[in-house]
Design an enzyme around this catalytic site. Structure first.
Site, PDB file in Angstrom:
ATOM      1  N   ARG A  85      -1.410  -0.123  -1.968  1.00 15.43           N
ATOM      2  CA  ARG A  85      -2.592   0.665  -1.606  1.00 15.43           C
ATOM      3  C   ARG A  85      -2.993   1.616  -2.711  1.00 15.43           C
ATOM      4  NH1 ARG A  85      -2.344   3.828   3.869  1.00 15.43           N
ATOM      5  NH2 ARG A  85      -0.095   3.817   3.539  1.00 15.43           N
ATOM      6  N   ASN A  98      -3.923  -9.659  -0.033  1.00  9.94           N
ATOM      7  CA  ASN A  98      -2.508  -9.975   0.155  1.00  9.94           C
ATOM      8  C   ASN A  98      -2.253 -11.215   1.009  1.00  9.94           C
ATOM      9  OD1 ASN A  98      -1.820  -7.961  -1.542  1.00  9.94           O
ATOM     10  ND2 ASN A  98      -1.092  -6.539   0.004  1.00  9.94           N
ATOM     11  N   ILE A 121       7.823  -7.055   3.288  1.00  8.03           N
ATOM     12  CA  ILE A 121       7.458  -5.636   3.134  1.00  8.03           C
ATOM     13  C   ILE A 121       5.959  -5.487   2.843  1.00  8.03           C
ATOM     14  CG2 ILE A 121       7.904  -3.506   1.835  1.00  8.03           C
ATOM     15  CD1 ILE A 121      10.663  -4.433   1.177  1.00  8.03           C
ATOM     16  N   HIS A 178       2.769  -1.162  11.987  1.00 10.11           N
ATOM     17  CA  HIS A 178       3.002  -0.266  10.852  1.00 10.11           C
ATOM     18  C   HIS A 178       1.641   0.182  10.343  1.00 10.11           C
ATOM     19  CE1 HIS A 178       4.946   1.498   7.461  1.00 10.11           C
ATOM     20  NE2 HIS A 178       4.445   0.663   6.582  1.00 10.11           N
TER      21      HIS A 178
HETATM   22  N1  APR Z   1       4.034 -13.919  -6.256  1.00  7.02           N
HETATM   23  C1  APR Z   1       4.931 -13.024  -6.656  1.00  7.02           C
HETATM   24  N2  APR Z   1       4.637 -11.751  -6.979  1.00  7.02           N
HETATM   25  C2  APR Z   1       3.359 -11.395  -6.903  1.00  7.02           C
HETATM   26  C3  APR Z   1       2.343 -12.273  -6.479  1.00  7.02           C
HETATM   27  C4  APR Z   1       2.726 -13.589  -6.159  1.00  7.02           C
HETATM   28  N3  APR Z   1       1.826 -14.517  -5.766  1.00  7.02           N
HETATM   29  N4  APR Z   1       1.164 -11.611  -6.513  1.00  7.02           N
HETATM   30  C5  APR Z   1       1.439 -10.344  -6.914  1.00  7.02           C
HETATM   31  N5  APR Z   1       2.751 -10.212  -7.157  1.00  7.02           N
HETATM   32  C6  APR Z   1       3.492  -9.057  -7.667  1.00  7.02           C
HETATM   33  C7  APR Z   1       2.680  -8.202  -8.613  1.00  7.02           C
HETATM   34  O1  APR Z   1       2.533  -8.811  -9.876  1.00  7.02           O
HETATM   35  C8  APR Z   1       3.516  -6.937  -8.651  1.00  7.02           C
HETATM   36  O2  APR Z   1       4.455  -6.937  -9.716  1.00  7.02           O
HETATM   37  O3  APR Z   1       3.884  -8.167  -6.653  1.00  7.02           O
HETATM   38  C9  APR Z   1       4.253  -6.960  -7.313  1.00  7.02           C
HETATM   39  C10 APR Z   1       3.924  -5.773  -6.423  1.00  7.02           C
HETATM   40  O4  APR Z   1       4.440  -4.660  -7.041  1.00  7.02           O
HETATM   41  P1  APR Z   1       3.689  -3.226  -7.057  1.00  7.02           P
HETATM   42  O5  APR Z   1       2.266  -3.444  -7.422  1.00  7.02           O
HETATM   43  O6  APR Z   1       4.497  -2.309  -7.888  1.00  7.02           O
HETATM   44  O7  APR Z   1       3.733  -2.796  -5.527  1.00  7.02           O
HETATM   45  P2  APR Z   1       4.919  -2.131  -4.701  1.00  7.02           P
HETATM   46  O8  APR Z   1       4.792  -0.666  -4.757  1.00  7.02           O
HETATM   47  O9  APR Z   1       6.211  -2.766  -5.099  1.00  7.02           O
HETATM   48  O10 APR Z   1       4.499  -2.551  -3.217  1.00  7.02           O
HETATM   49  C11 APR Z   1       4.465  -3.906  -2.823  1.00  7.02           C
HETATM   50  O11 APR Z   1       4.766  -3.398  -0.494  1.00  7.02           O
HETATM   51  O12 APR Z   1       4.649  -1.405   0.699  1.00  7.02           O
HETATM   52  C12 APR Z   1       4.002  -2.557   0.323  1.00  7.02           C
HETATM   53  O13 APR Z   1       1.721  -1.824   0.310  1.00  7.02           O
HETATM   54  C13 APR Z   1       2.783  -2.243  -0.482  1.00  7.02           C
HETATM   55  O14 APR Z   1       1.878  -4.435  -0.272  1.00  7.02           O
HETATM   56  C14 APR Z   1       2.537  -3.555  -1.156  1.00  7.02           C
HETATM   57  C15 APR Z   1       3.955  -4.068  -1.413  1.00  7.02           C
END
Ligand code: APR
Length: 311
Positions: A85, A98, A121, A178
């Site tokens: 977010r 997502n 998550i 959530h």
């Molecule tokens: N396959 C694998 N990884 C992916 C894909 C995919 N198809 N698409 C995106 N990602 C990766 C992104 O490249 C990024 O490294 O998912 C990762 C998400 O990491 P962050 O942006 O750092 O987010 P984070 O704070 O870890 O939160 C992840 O959890 O709490 C929830 O709202 C939050 O939906 C979010 C998730």
């Protein structure tokens, strides 16, 4: 006993912290997976964490990758893939972005990790975990969403601070979706068995309930992205309970098939997690007010699921 394999889908903020915790606890070997564009980040974090093991003395193999083959046969999969977010963005705004990601992850899990216990998550949580179960066709015992342990943890912290007691002596229950409609159930919150209603004034309690509901947003506002330490720890509590057959009873987003009067829905309820996964949904009695709040939350989750079906 062979070493366990834990695949982390998403090597971002939560993924990195998950890897660090799992390695330190020596729960198994870790695969940190991300998209090809972020493969360097996944590999870099993995190497840093293996070197951390050399310093701290833990034993875990950590691999960074963008190749699904490396995730094959994982015992546990924890999914954070998605975008977090941004300030002002609700969890629901994240839905369309997502959803595409979770569908892609689900298709790969079906073939590469058909026997894994999967913890989701990614937000909006209840819709994401529902979609993952739908795409993979996995049994309900093996697909669960992490939200309740985190939300209850936030609730416990605020209650402990208000009561002036150690946070480990506070136990709180949080039900429902959530999101802004989550239901912090004050009637089941205690300080070492003593109901909090005996020690915290009603209006203070209400303010704490509100702060818990907005717990995620409060952090997003402060640092411009979602929380990651507590979310990662909360998922590790669940993974550890599965891997060690601990039978922890925790609030988590579980597939409901009639429990609490809801069908074909994922929502936060108390569950027991053991070697079989979500072994049981625990039914607790609720006051009329609490059930009404839960109904409202279920409606919000259902709307999100209906919206997902159109996307
Ligand atoms: N396959 C694998 N990884 C992916 C894909 C995919 N198809 N698409 C995106 N990602 C990766 C992104 O490249 C990024 O490294 O998912 C990762 C998400 O990491 P962050 O942006 O750092 O987010 P984070 O704070 O870890 O939160 C992840 O959890 O709490 C929830 O709202 C939050 O939906 C979010 C998730």
């Amino acid at each position: 006993m062979s070493r366990k394999k834990i695949a982390l889908i998403g090597a971002g903020n939560i993924g990195g912290e998950l890897a660090a915790l799992i390695a330190r606890k020596e729960l198994g070997d870790v695969v940190l997976f991300d998209i090809p564009d972020k493969e360097g980040v996944a590999k870099g974090k993995a190497l840093d964490l293996e070197q951390n093991g050399a310093v701290l003395g833990y034993d875990a193999k950590i691999t960074g990758t963008s190749n699904w083959d490396d995730c094959a046969g994982a015992d546990v999969v924890i999914i954070t893939a998605g975008v977090p977010r941004k300030p002002g963005m609700s969890r629901d705004d994240l839905l369309s972005i997502n959803l595409k990601i979770i569908r892609n992850v689900g298709e790969n899990l079906k073939t590469k990790c058909p026997n894994a216990f999967v913890i989701v998550i990614s937000n909006p949580l209840d819709a994401m975990v529902y979609e993952l179960k739908k795409v993979t066709g996995f049994a309900r015992e093996r697909v669960v969403g992490m939200a309740g342990v985190l939300d209850a943890g936030r609730f416990q912290l605020f209650l402990a601070r208000e009561a002036g007691v150690a946070v480990k002596d506070v136990r709180a229950m949080v039900l429902g979706g959530h999101g802004d409609t989550m239901v912090p159930v004050t009637s089941y919150c205690t300080i070492y068995g003593v109901p909090v209603t005996q020690t915290i004034a009603a209006e203070k309690l209400q303010a704490i309930v509100e702060r818990t509901r907005n717990g995620g947003g409060e952090i997003v506002k402060l640092m411009g992205t979602s929380a990651f330490y507590a979310p990662a720890s909360a998922a590790v509590v669940m993974a550890e309970s599965f891997l060690k057959d601990q039978k922890r009873m925790v609030p988590a987003a579980a597939y409901l098939d009639g429990e609490y009067g809801y069908k074909d829905l994922y929502m936060g309820v108390p569950v027991v997690i053991g070697a079989k996964g979500v072994e049981r949904v625990v039914n607790i009695s609720l006051t009329g007010d609490e059930k009404a709040m839960l109904d409202k939350s279920a409606t919000a989750v259902r709307e999100l699921i209906e919206a997902s079906k159109k996307l």
